[in-house]
Design a protein around this motif. Structure first.
Motif: not given
Length: 247
Positions: A149-170
């Motif tokens: 369920e953590n994979q669906l949480s806002e902190p998870f999405i936010e922290n993942a986004a910070k580690m993705i390049k400007a043209e990248g994907y989650l």
């Protein structure tokens, strides 16, 4: 699997770990009636689960140099990516140390300089944020009871986004019922420009969230999918028919 042989059976603090073999296929299971990973031994680069095939639709939009995989399993994504481009730098993060050992021993994991294996909780890995930014983060964090369920949480999405390049994907592997999760969609839309999703024949809901908008027609996607299918050595057509903007 019929006529399967149990090659390995053990437990850790999270539950059972079982490796099955029927001469052609090898399966990693975390419990009864569970297929966490499935490998065709003669052609390990061809994903046997439709959700992995759907996750690879992201390659229609970006050719990555560096990816992060959260949840190793038997390494199916790694095999497919290696076949696509041997130069991709892959970091795979796995909570269960035994899973890493089993992937190496039984699932032909392509060990080499381009692959880094990290034994750590994926949420902690993202929270620390001290890894080089990736073009793609694949999140496939499952246990015997289903998606974390953590994979669906806002902190998870936010922290993942910070580690993705400007043209990248989650890329998230979820279940069909998560297609109605408007909170998850709102979290994704907060940190990504475009969110697409694919309902697989196996009941998974695979989400591709991009940091930039890709203007491409349905016919353009179909043409790219044809070329990509040849590179990956399996057809993407089935996944593409169920693939659209999530809104």
């Amino acid at each position: 699997m019929q006529d399967e042989q149990i090659l390995h059976e053990s437990h850790d603090e999270y539950g059972p770990l079982i490796v099955l073999d029927d001469k052609h296929m090898r399966v990693l299971s975390f419990g009864d009636n569970d297929e966490q990973s499935k490998l065709l031994k003669a052609e390990p680069h061809i994903p046997q689960h439709t959700y992995i095939q759907a996750m690879l639709l992201v390659l229609l939009f970006i050719k990555p140099k560096r990816v992060i995989i959260l949840g190793l399993g038997g390494g199916g994504l790694i095999h497919a990516l290696r076949n696509f481009d041997t130069g991709i730098k892959v970091t795979a993060v796995e909570l269960r140390e035994q899973v890493i050992s089993l992937a190496k021993r039984y699932f032909q994991l392509p060990i080499g300089k381009k692959l880094s294996l990290v034994h750590q909780d994926a949420n902690q890995f993202l929270l620390q944020g001290d890894h080089k930014k990736a073009d793609i983060i694949f999140a496939d964090i499952y246990g015997g009871d289903g998606v974390d369920e953590n994979q669906l949480s806002e902190p998870f999405i936010e922290n993942a986004a910070k580690m993705i390049k400007a043209e990248g994907y989650l890329v998230l592997n979820c279940w069909k019922e998560h297609s109605n999760n408007r909170l998850l969609l709102s979290y994704l839309q907060k940190h990504f420009i475009e969110v697409r999703a694919c309902l697989t024949g196996g009941g998974n809901w695979v989400v591709l969230a991009g940091k930039s908008k890709r203007e491409i027609t349905a016919s353009g996607l179909k043409a790219k999918a044809h070329n990509l299918s040849q590179q990956l050595d399996f057809t993407l057509g089935r996944s593409l028919t169920r693939f659209d903007i999530w809104e």
